[in-house]
Design a protein around this motif. Sequence first.
Motif, PDB file in Angstrom:
ATOM      1  N   VAL A 100       0.848  -1.266  -0.007  1.00  0.00           N
ATOM      2  CA  VAL A 100       0.037  -0.174   0.085  1.00  0.00           C
ATOM      3  C   VAL A 100       0.809   1.166  -0.070  1.00  0.00           C
ATOM      4  CG1 VAL A 100      -1.586   1.405   1.183  1.00  0.00           C
ATOM      5  CG2 VAL A 100      -1.867  -1.192   1.280  1.00  0.00           C
ATOM      6  N   ALA A 101       1.846   1.256   0.912  1.00  0.00           N
ATOM      7  CA  ALA A 101       2.646   2.455   0.867  1.00  0.00           C
ATOM      8  C   ALA A 101       3.660   2.531  -0.417  1.00  0.00           C
ATOM      9  CB  ALA A 101       3.686   2.412   2.055  1.00  0.00           C
ATOM     10  N   VAL A 102       3.898   1.712  -1.058  1.00  0.00           N
ATOM     11  CA  VAL A 102       4.792   1.557  -2.292  1.00  0.00           C
ATOM     12  C   VAL A 102       3.933   2.040  -3.533  1.00  0.00           C
ATOM     13  CG1 VAL A 102       5.957   0.079  -3.901  1.00  0.00           C
ATOM     14  CG2 VAL A 102       6.440  -0.162  -1.595  1.00  0.00           C
ATOM     15  N   ALA A 103       2.583   1.744  -3.365  1.00  0.00           N
ATOM     16  CA  ALA A 103       1.557   2.048  -4.512  1.00  0.00           C
ATOM     17  C   ALA A 103       1.398   3.520  -4.395  1.00  0.00           C
ATOM     18  CB  ALA A 103       0.629   1.122  -4.303  1.00  0.00           C
ATOM     19  N   ILE A 104       1.205   4.122  -3.212  1.00  0.00           N
ATOM     20  CA  ILE A 104       1.003   5.539  -2.896  1.00  0.00           C
ATOM     21  C   ILE A 104       2.112   5.958  -3.523  1.00  0.00           C
ATOM     22  CG2 ILE A 104       0.525   7.294  -1.365  1.00  0.00           C
ATOM     23  CD1 ILE A 104      -0.821   5.280   0.500  1.00  0.00           C
ATOM     24  N   ILE A 105       3.576   5.797  -3.162  1.00  0.00           N
ATOM     25  CA  ILE A 105       4.529   6.447  -3.807  1.00  0.00           C
ATOM     26  C   ILE A 105       4.780   6.421  -5.297  1.00  0.00           C
ATOM     27  CG2 ILE A 105       6.880   6.424  -3.872  1.00  0.00           C
ATOM     28  CD1 ILE A 105       7.028   5.465  -0.884  1.00  0.00           C
ATOM     29  N   PHE A 106       4.403   5.294  -5.876  1.00  0.00           N
ATOM     30  CA  PHE A 106       4.597   5.136  -7.174  1.00  0.00           C
ATOM     31  C   PHE A 106       3.544   6.252  -7.976  1.00  0.00           C
ATOM     32  CE2 PHE A 106       7.436   1.956  -6.866  1.00  0.00           C
ATOM     33  CZ  PHE A 106       7.899   1.725  -8.080  1.00  0.00           C
ATOM     34  N   GLY A 107       1.945   6.094  -7.276  1.00  0.00           N
ATOM     35  CA  GLY A 107       1.185   6.998  -7.822  1.00  0.00           C
ATOM     36  C   GLY A 107       1.661   8.337  -7.977  1.00  0.00           C
ATOM     37  N   SER A 108       2.361   8.976  -6.999  1.00  0.00           N
ATOM     38  CA  SER A 108       3.159  10.121  -7.153  1.00  0.00           C
ATOM     39  C   SER A 108       4.209  10.126  -8.210  1.00  0.00           C
ATOM     40  CB  SER A 108       3.848  10.643  -5.727  1.00  0.00           C
ATOM     41  OG  SER A 108       2.870  10.582  -4.716  1.00  0.00           O
ATOM     42  N   VAL A 109       4.874   9.181  -8.306  1.00  0.00           N
ATOM     43  CA  VAL A 109       6.116   9.143  -9.268  1.00  0.00           C
ATOM     44  C   VAL A 109       5.308   9.203 -10.701  1.00  0.00           C
ATOM     45  CG1 VAL A 109       7.813   7.784 -10.197  1.00  0.00           C
ATOM     46  CG2 VAL A 109       7.429   8.024  -7.781  1.00  0.00           C
ATOM     47  N   PHE A 110       4.335   8.735 -11.016  1.00  0.00           N
ATOM     48  CA  PHE A 110       3.678   8.583 -12.266  1.00  0.00           C
ATOM     49  C   PHE A 110       2.591   9.702 -12.497  1.00  0.00           C
ATOM     50  CE2 PHE A 110       5.500   4.198 -12.377  1.00  0.00           C
ATOM     51  CZ  PHE A 110       6.069   4.093 -13.480  1.00  0.00           C
ATOM     52  N   SER A 111       2.320  10.596 -11.488  1.00  0.00           N
ATOM     53  CA  SER A 111       1.426  11.741 -11.549  1.00  0.00           C
ATOM     54  C   SER A 111       1.633  12.482 -13.047  1.00  0.00           C
ATOM     55  CB  SER A 111       1.691  12.581 -10.325  1.00  0.00           C
ATOM     56  OG  SER A 111       0.549  13.631 -10.639  1.00  0.00           O
ATOM     57  N   THR A 112       0.514  12.941 -13.516  1.00  0.00           N
ATOM     58  CA  THR A 112       0.737  13.743 -14.920  1.00  0.00           C
ATOM     59  C   THR A 112       1.428  14.832 -14.523  1.00  0.00           C
ATOM     60  OG1 THR A 112      -1.180  12.547 -15.317  1.00  0.00           O
ATOM     61  CG2 THR A 112      -0.626  14.404 -16.665  1.00  0.00           C
ATOM     62  N   ASN A 113       1.160  15.876 -13.497  1.00  0.00           N
ATOM     63  CA  ASN A 113       1.701  17.138 -13.526  1.00  0.00           C
ATOM     64  C   ASN A 113       3.090  17.113 -12.756  1.00  0.00           C
ATOM     65  OD1 ASN A 113      -0.460  18.129 -15.226  1.00  0.00           O
ATOM     66  ND2 ASN A 113      -1.927  18.201 -13.205  1.00  0.00           N
ATOM     67  N   PHE A 114       2.946  16.555 -11.768  1.00  0.00           N
ATOM     68  CA  PHE A 114       4.018  16.610 -10.865  1.00  0.00           C
ATOM     69  C   PHE A 114       4.715  15.392 -10.452  1.00  0.00           C
ATOM     70  CE2 PHE A 114       0.527  19.256  -9.371  1.00  0.00           C
ATOM     71  CZ  PHE A 114       1.062  20.666  -9.429  1.00  0.00           C
ATOM     72  N   GLY A 115       4.951  14.426 -11.417  1.00  0.00           N
ATOM     73  CA  GLY A 115       5.233  13.248 -11.271  1.00  0.00           C
ATOM     74  C   GLY A 115       6.593  13.273 -11.762  1.00  0.00           C
TER      75      GLY A 115
END
Length: 318
Positions: A135-150
């Motif tokens: 869960v923690a890793v998926a949240i971090i990867f969600g930020s890494v692959f974010s469209t505007n700020f990833g």
Amino acid sequence: MATTLETPPAATRRPAAPQPRKGLRRYWHLYAAISPFYLLFLCFGLIPVGFSLYVSLHRWDGLGTMEWAGLSQYRYLLGDTDFWSSVGNTIVIWALATFPMIFLAMVTAVMLNSAVRFKNVYRFAYFLPNVTSVVAVAIIFGSVFSTNFGLVNALLQAVGIDQIAWLNTPWGIKVAIATLMTWQWTGYNAIIFLAGLQTVPGELYEAARMDGAGPVQTFFRITLPMMRPVLLFVLVVSTVTGLQSFSEPQVLLQTTANDSTFSGGPGHAGRTMVLYFFQQTFDNNDFGYGAAVAWGIFLVVILFSIINWRLVQRRGED
């Protein structure tokens, strides 16, 4: 003169040897020692599996009365386009994650095997992603692959490439999930490959060097054939775990889901088989059809495991 044999007195007779106890009576304490495992397996494994098969033959919302449906749930499953779409998504994500992961794990294992100093530190570092909360890793990867700020789009823009909406396009979603799964399992499988490399006799490498074989020839002629059983194990385990992916897409795409946390993001591009099972069972409250979907997932996983097993075994025979 005839001699007569006298029966010795009862006091001097030898007592009869006790007959050894057989079966459960003799080894009851050993069976009692291992019984907790079988009791737990019976309560939380075998009985739920049998009950799920029973439920798949009924229409049930989880609370009301069960209604007999027979095989109609499975007939509907065969023609369910949403289910087959989830199967396709799962296979694509599994392929994008598994093959790069196996390659990186093998390369990492070879490097760890040849390292001289700080071996244990490297092993711990590569194994750490597997014990980190998904869960923690998926949240971090969600930020890494974010469209505007990833971070990924920032790197793409740094080299002159337009940003990509990773979590809002079909292939971007699959690549993001596959990257997360690759990062999570590469170190774990690298440790398994490393254990296999350490069982290869050093005399084979010495003979190869004396014959003038280079590193590439040594790897493909000695290392890879000797590692085939380990490679088969890793491939089968990766197939079983990859085709049952749930936490990665569910957490990674929950902020982009419009109607359900089990929908798999825009266009259902990240809806895996297990996500579809949860959607039918808990969102639609259709426990009967959800159980049928679970058995469909089981058959797909078994089929792909057998295919991978046969492919690796056939190459070994060739």
